[in-house]
Design a protein around this motif. Structure first.
Motif, short mmCIF file in Angstrom:
data_model
loop_
_atom_site.label_atom_id
_atom_site.label_comp_id
_atom_site.label_asym_id
_atom_site.label_seq_id
_atom_site.Cartn_x
_atom_site.Cartn_y
_atom_site.Cartn_z
N LYS A 217 0.85 -1.19 0.00
CA LYS A 217 0.00 0.00 0.00
C LYS A 217 0.88 1.24 0.00
O LYS A 217 1.97 1.23 0.59
CB LYS A 217 -0.85 0.01 1.27
CG LYS A 217 -2.13 -0.79 1.13
CD LYS A 217 -3.00 -0.54 2.34
CE LYS A 217 -3.88 -1.74 2.60
NZ LYS A 217 -4.08 -2.02 3.99
N VAL A 218 0.42 2.30 -0.62
CA VAL A 218 1.18 3.55 -0.62
C VAL A 218 1.33 4.02 0.83
O VAL A 218 0.36 4.03 1.59
CB VAL A 218 0.47 4.62 -1.47
CG1 VAL A 218 1.17 5.98 -1.33
CG2 VAL A 218 0.47 4.19 -2.94
N VAL B 260 6.78 3.08 0.74
CA VAL B 260 6.30 2.97 -0.65
C VAL B 260 5.61 4.26 -1.12
O VAL B 260 4.56 4.62 -0.61
CB VAL B 260 5.33 1.77 -0.78
CG1 VAL B 260 4.88 1.60 -2.23
CG2 VAL B 260 6.01 0.50 -0.28
N PRO B 261 6.21 4.96 -2.09
CA PRO B 261 5.56 6.17 -2.60
C PRO B 261 4.63 5.89 -3.77
O PRO B 261 3.88 6.76 -4.21
CB PRO B 261 6.74 7.03 -3.06
CG PRO B 261 7.89 6.09 -3.26
CD PRO B 261 7.54 4.76 -2.68
N GLY B 262 4.64 4.68 -4.29
CA GLY B 262 3.82 4.31 -5.45
C GLY B 262 4.45 3.10 -6.11
O GLY B 262 5.36 2.50 -5.56
N SER B 263 3.96 2.76 -7.30
CA SER B 263 4.54 1.62 -8.00
C SER B 263 5.90 2.00 -8.58
O SER B 263 6.16 3.17 -8.86
CB SER B 263 3.63 1.19 -9.16
OG SER B 263 2.37 0.83 -8.65
N ALA C 246 1.90 -0.83 -6.29
CA ALA C 246 1.22 -0.18 -5.18
C ALA C 246 -0.29 -0.31 -5.36
O ALA C 246 -0.80 -0.21 -6.48
CB ALA C 246 1.62 1.28 -5.11
#
Lengths: 157, 107
Positions: free
Chosen positions: B13-14, B80-83, B106
Motif C-alpha cells: 500500500k502507498v 512505498v511512494p507508489g509503483s 502499489a
C-alpha cells in the motif's frame, strides 16, 4: 610395483593439501593481526563526521551478547528519526572497534527509506565493542554502542 | 559474483514501510588472509558497494568493508511512494557490477 606405490603416496598428499585448502576456505579464516600502520576506529569516525561531536542516544544497535562464530555475526541498527525531507538520517557508519579493519559499513539513507534501519552480518575478530554513528540532515551526530563476546574469532582469533 | 537473491514485496500500500532484503554470493576476500602453501597474502577482493534505486531515484546505498561477512546480506526499509522498480547494483573491487530488479505494485 614400486612405481605404483609412489603414485599412491603422491595422490594421497595432494588430496590432503587440497582438503586443507578447502577447509581454510570454509572457515573463512584469518583477517590476520592488526598491521602497525592501521588506523584506529576513532580516526575513521573523525574523517566521516568531519569535526562534529557525537552525542550518545537515538541510535540503537542490536547484536547477540555472545557470538559463537565470529565469521557471521548478525547486526541491526535502528535510528530514531521522523525521516521527513527536513529531518532525516543521511548516513549510518558501523565500526567494529577491535577488528583489523574497523569499518564495517557506511550506509546512506533518503527520506524514501521511511525508517533509518539497516541489517546485515559482520565479521568479528575478538570480543569487542561495536559502535554505530548516525549523521542527521541537520548536521547533528548521534551514536550507540554495544559489546559482543566472541567465542571463535572470524579473523583468525 | 554469484547470482544475487533479493526479497521485495510484490504488492504494497502507498505509505507502507516495507522491508527489502538483499544477498549476493561472494567470498569477500579481506586481503589479510595468507595462502598457507606459499605464505603470500591473498589480494583483497570484496564487494565494495551496493546502490539501490526506486523508480530511478536513489533509495539506499552502502559502502561495504572487509569486516562484512562473506555472502553480504543487507536489509533496509522503503516507504512505498507508489509503483516502481527497485534496482540493486553491486560493485566488486575491480569494477565488475551485478544488478537485480524487482517491481513493486502499489495498491
Amino acid at each position: 610395483m614400486t612405481d605404483k606405490i609412489q603414485i599412491e603416496v603422491v595422490n594421497r598428499r595432494t588430496f590432503v593439501l587440497g582438503a586443507s585448502a578447502a577447509a581454510a576456505l570454509v572457515a573463512l579464516a584469518p583477517l590476520g593481526s592488526t598491521p602497525a600502520s592501521a588506523k584506529a576506529w576513532g580516526d575513521y569516525l573523525k574523517e566521516a563526521i568531519k569535526g562534529a561531536t557525537p552525542v550518545e542516544g537515538k541510535v540503537k544497535i542490536d547484536l547477540p551478547e555472545i557470538a559463537e562464530n565470529g565469521n557471521t555475526v548478525p547486526y541491526k541498527v535502528n535510528v530514531e528519526s521522523p525521516m521527513s525531507d527536513a529531518d532525516h538520517v543521511t548516513d549510518v557508519h558501523v565500526y567494529a572497534t577491535g577488528n583489523p579493519g574497523p569499518q564495517v559499513i557506511s550506509a546512506k539513507f533518503t527520506p524514501m527509506s521511511g525508517k533509518a534501519y539497516v541489517k546485515g552480518r559482520m565479521r568479528l575478530a575478538k570480543t569487542q565493542e561495536i559502535v554505530a554513528v548516525a549523521q542527521m540532515s541537520n548536521g547533528k551526530v548521534y551514536m550507540g554502542k554495544t559489546t559482543v563476546k566472541v567465542t571463535i574469532g572470524g579473523c583468525g582469533g | 559474483m554469484a547470482k544475487p537473491r533479493v526479497k521485495v514485496p510484490k504488492k504494497a500500500k502507498v505509505g507502507d514501510i516495507v522491508e527489502i532484503k538483499s544477498m549476493i554470493g561472494h567470498k569477500m576476500e579481506t586481503g589479510l588472509r595468507k595462502n598457507k602453501k606459499t605464505g603470500k597474502a591473498i589480494p583483497r577482493k570484496i564487494i565494495n558497494s551496493l546502490v539501490v534505486t526506486f523508480a530511478g531515484k536513489e533509495l539506499f546505498s552502502a559502502i561495504l568493508y572487509p569486516s562484512v561477512s562473506a555472502n553480504p546480506y543487507v536489509a533496509f526499509n522503503l516507504k512505498v511512494p507508489g509503483s516502481g522498480d527497485v534496482v540493486f547494483t553491486w560493485t566488486e573491487d575491480g569494477g565488475k557490477t551485478t544488478t537485480a530488479k524487482k517491481t513493486i505494485t502499489a495498491a
